[in-house]
Design a protein around this motif. Structure first.
Motif, PDB file in Angstrom:
ATOM      1  N   TYR A 237       0.848  -1.197   0.000  1.00 25.67           N
ATOM      2  CA  TYR A 237       0.000   0.000   0.000  1.00 25.67           C
ATOM      3  C   TYR A 237       0.876   1.237   0.000  1.00 25.67           C
ATOM      4  CZ  TYR A 237      -4.305  -2.602   0.811  1.00 25.67           C
ATOM      5  OH  TYR A 237      -5.375  -3.444   0.663  1.00 25.67           O
ATOM      6  N   GLN A 238       0.486   2.250  -0.800  1.00 19.60           N
ATOM      7  CA  GLN A 238       1.198   3.518  -0.830  1.00 19.60           C
ATOM      8  C   GLN A 238       0.222   4.616  -0.457  1.00 19.60           C
ATOM      9  OE1 GLN A 238       3.327   4.225  -4.508  1.00 19.60           O
ATOM     10  NE2 GLN A 238       4.382   6.053  -3.717  1.00 19.60           N
ATOM     11  N   ASP A 249       3.444  11.756  -2.990  1.00 19.85           N
ATOM     12  CA  ASP A 249       3.834  10.509  -2.304  1.00 19.85           C
ATOM     13  C   ASP A 249       4.020  10.768  -0.814  1.00 19.85           C
ATOM     14  OD1 ASP A 249       4.872   7.988  -1.634  1.00 19.85           O
ATOM     15  OD2 ASP A 249       6.929   8.670  -2.042  1.00 19.85           O
ATOM     16  N   ALA A 250       3.347   9.972   0.028  1.00 14.50           N
ATOM     17  CA  ALA A 250       3.486  10.114   1.479  1.00 14.50           C
ATOM     18  C   ALA A 250       4.140   8.883   2.094  1.00 14.50           C
ATOM     19  CB  ALA A 250       2.140  10.368   2.131  1.00 14.50           C
ATOM     20  N   ALA A 276      -5.133   9.401   0.399  1.00  9.05           N
ATOM     21  CA  ALA A 276      -5.672   8.220  -0.279  1.00  9.05           C
ATOM     22  C   ALA A 276      -4.602   7.145  -0.314  1.00  9.05           C
ATOM     23  CB  ALA A 276      -6.088   8.583  -1.696  1.00  9.05           C
ATOM     24  N   MET A 277      -5.027   5.884  -0.503  1.00  5.57           N
ATOM     25  CA  MET A 277      -4.082   4.771  -0.584  1.00  5.57           C
ATOM     26  C   MET A 277      -4.340   3.984  -1.846  1.00  5.57           C
ATOM     27  SD  MET A 277      -3.603   2.865   3.002  1.00  5.57           S
ATOM     28  CE  MET A 277      -3.739   3.874   4.439  1.00  5.57           C
ATOM     29  N   ILE A 282       6.087  -3.175  -4.808  1.00  2.00           N
ATOM     30  CA  ILE A 282       6.895  -2.920  -3.613  1.00  2.00           C
ATOM     31  C   ILE A 282       7.910  -1.823  -3.898  1.00  2.00           C
ATOM     32  CG2 ILE A 282       8.720  -3.939  -2.164  1.00  2.00           C
ATOM     33  CD1 ILE A 282       7.038  -6.495  -2.094  1.00  2.00           C
ATOM     34  N   GLY A 283       7.988  -0.840  -2.968  1.00  2.00           N
ATOM     35  CA  GLY A 283       8.919   0.278  -3.152  1.00  2.00           C
ATOM     36  C   GLY A 283       8.189   1.519  -3.639  1.00  2.00           C
ATOM     37  N   GLY A 284       7.027   1.332  -4.253  1.00  2.00           N
ATOM     38  CA  GLY A 284       6.224   2.489  -4.624  1.00  2.00           C
ATOM     39  C   GLY A 284       6.483   3.019  -6.017  1.00  2.00           C
TER      40      GLY A 284
END
Lengths: 299, 188
Positions: A237-238, A249-250, A276-277, A282-284
């Protein structure tokens, strides 16, 4: 005999100093009796040395008087300790063994008695003795074996104890770290400056629910997951902040965060109106995949 | 051979010494307390001067008391004062002590150092109570004092002193004689 030469030979001094043997002493005494000059000379030498000794007098410490007199009394009364006349040195108080040894002829009888007392035969029948030896050897072997077993068990116990101690200290360290973390999280949740933002599930995941805590002053962002759908392999999840409609990006949610075990501090966000997600590799990624939007909420 | 003097204190001292000798000869145990009070300072001072350590001095004094009691029958008053006799008994015990191997090991003192120590003046800590010592040491020149100390406190024979000081035996004998003469003149 030249008396003057005799006087100057130094023998009278040696007599007075006590370094002459018995025969020489007797000779000096004989000559002194026969020659008043020698006798007079000898007296002067002796009294000169006595005076020299006396000039060195030092009063011994007061406590010494009693000790010395008690030790002397012990030494002259070997029979004082009842039923033990053969061992004067063993009588109580201060008596020193060597004093008894040095006290010339009187205790000789006692010494003889002591040596007699020591020689004592133990009558042991031959066969009984063999049995005793065999029993002794057997006991020794058993004792050795027992020691070996006990030693092994001791080692084992020590090893177990060490494992347990290591385990315990590791657990304590883990617990302590966890507690610290919880304390920090609690401080965030209780802090008025953090504004809670509920992120609700999109139609794709209506049960999903998460909360973001945002501090507009310090720009700090925390995320607390209540429920999120399980992730496919290789996905994460990002979190995104939406500032004037533009996604920023958070940070990525750790596994523990996504499963709701812990809240997580995310990247600082300068300004946002919504969070929002999405589900990303993986890593974004740099910009969100809108088709995987899972939760969203306005400040 | 007892010194006969007309002066009153000396004759009193002499009388008490004769009484003490008599009591000791009678094996009167109470006499040892009187003996201690009368002679312990002189004996202890000389023993301490020889063995240099207080606890050793105490041991030697104890041994001396025992030996004096047991060997008392061999004391012959016609051959000299009680003081002379007990002093020699004690001195010999003390000298035996410092010569014993055990003592040397325990005190880590080499024979050479030992005699070197003896050549030094008495340590100030000894605090001799008799005013006599300072007077005597003033009268003795250092060479004489050194020799008397080696003879009396070191238990050396005159030949040993000669060897130790690397002097001819004749010189040692002359100096020793002269030194003891000075001492005996001082007490007259």
């Amino acid at each position: 005999m030249d008396i003057q030469e005799y006087i100057e030979s130094g023998i009278l001094e040696e007599y007075a100093l006590g370094v002459l043997g018995e025969v020489e002493r007797a000779e000096v005494e004989r000559i002194a009796r026969e020659h008043p000059v020698v006798d007079q000379e000898l007296k002067e030498i002796v009294s000169g040395l006595d005076a020299y000794a006396e000039a060195h007098a030092v009063t011994p410490p007061a406590a010494l008087r009693e000790r010395v007199l008690a030790a002397w009394e012990q030494s002259i009364r070997p029979g004082q300790a009842p039923a033990n006349p053969a061992a004067p040195a063993e009588t109580p108080v201060v008596a020193l063994p060597r004093m008894v040894a040095s006290s010339a002829p009187e205790p000789a009888a006692a010494a003889t008695a002591a040596s007699e007392a020591v020689v004592r035969q133990m009558p042991v029948p031959g066969s009984g003795r063999r049995w005793m030896i065999a029993a002794s050897v057997a006991l020794l072997v058993l004792s050795g074996l027992g020691n070996y077993l006990l030693y092994n068990r001791l080692k084992e116990t020590e090893a177990n104890l060490q494992v347990a101690q290591t385990e315990q200290s590791r657990y304590a360290a883990t617990q302590k770290a966890a507690l610290n973390e919880r304390d920090q999280q609690l401080a965030v949740l209780r802090n008025e400056a953090f504004q809670p933002v509920d992120l609700k599930g999109t139609p794709k995941a209506p049960e999903a629910l998460a909360r973001v805590y945002y501090n507009a002053r310090t720009k700090a962002v925390y995320v607390d997951v209540r429920n999120l759908p399980a992730l496919p392999e290789g996905k994460q999840y990002q979190l995104w902040a939406l500032d004037n409609g533009k996604p920023v990006d958070a940070g990525m949610l750790a596994d523990a965060t996504a499963s709701g075990d812990s809240i997580q501090q995310m990247k600082n966000i300068a300004s946002a109106q919504a969070f929002a997600m999405t589900v990303e590799d993986i890593g974004g990624v740099e910009s969100p995949t809108m088709s995987t939007l899972t939760v969203i909420g306005n400040i | 051979m007892l010194p006969v003097s007309a002066s009153t204190p000396e004759s009193v001292a002499l009388e008490t010494e004769i009484q003490l000798v008599q009591r000791l000869r009678d094996r009167d145990e109470g006499a040892m307390t009187i003996f201690y009070d009368k002679y312990s300072a002189a004996l202890y001072g000389v023993i301490l001067r020889i063995v240099k350590k207080e606890e050793t001095a105490e041991d030697v004094l104890q041994e001396a008391m025992v030996k004096i009691w047991h060997s008392f029958p061999s004391y012959d008053a016609s051959k000299g004062r009680l003081f002379t006799w007990v002093m020699n008994v004690s001195r010999n015990l003390a000298i035996d002590k410092i010569r014993s191997r055990q003592y040397r090991v325990s005190s880590r003192t080499q024979p050479i150092e030992e005699s070197a120590a003896l050549r030094q003046a008495a340590e100030p800590s000894f605090r001799p109570e008799h005013i006599g010592l300072q007077e005597m040491t003033r009268q003795l020149n250092p060479d004489q004092r050194q020799i008397v100390d080696l003879l009396y406190f070191g238990g050396f024979t005159q030949s040993e002193v000669a060897e130790e000081l690397n002097l001819p035996l004749g010189t040692v004998k002359t100096r020793a004689r002269a030194a003891i003469k000075v001492l005996s003149k001082l007490i007259r």
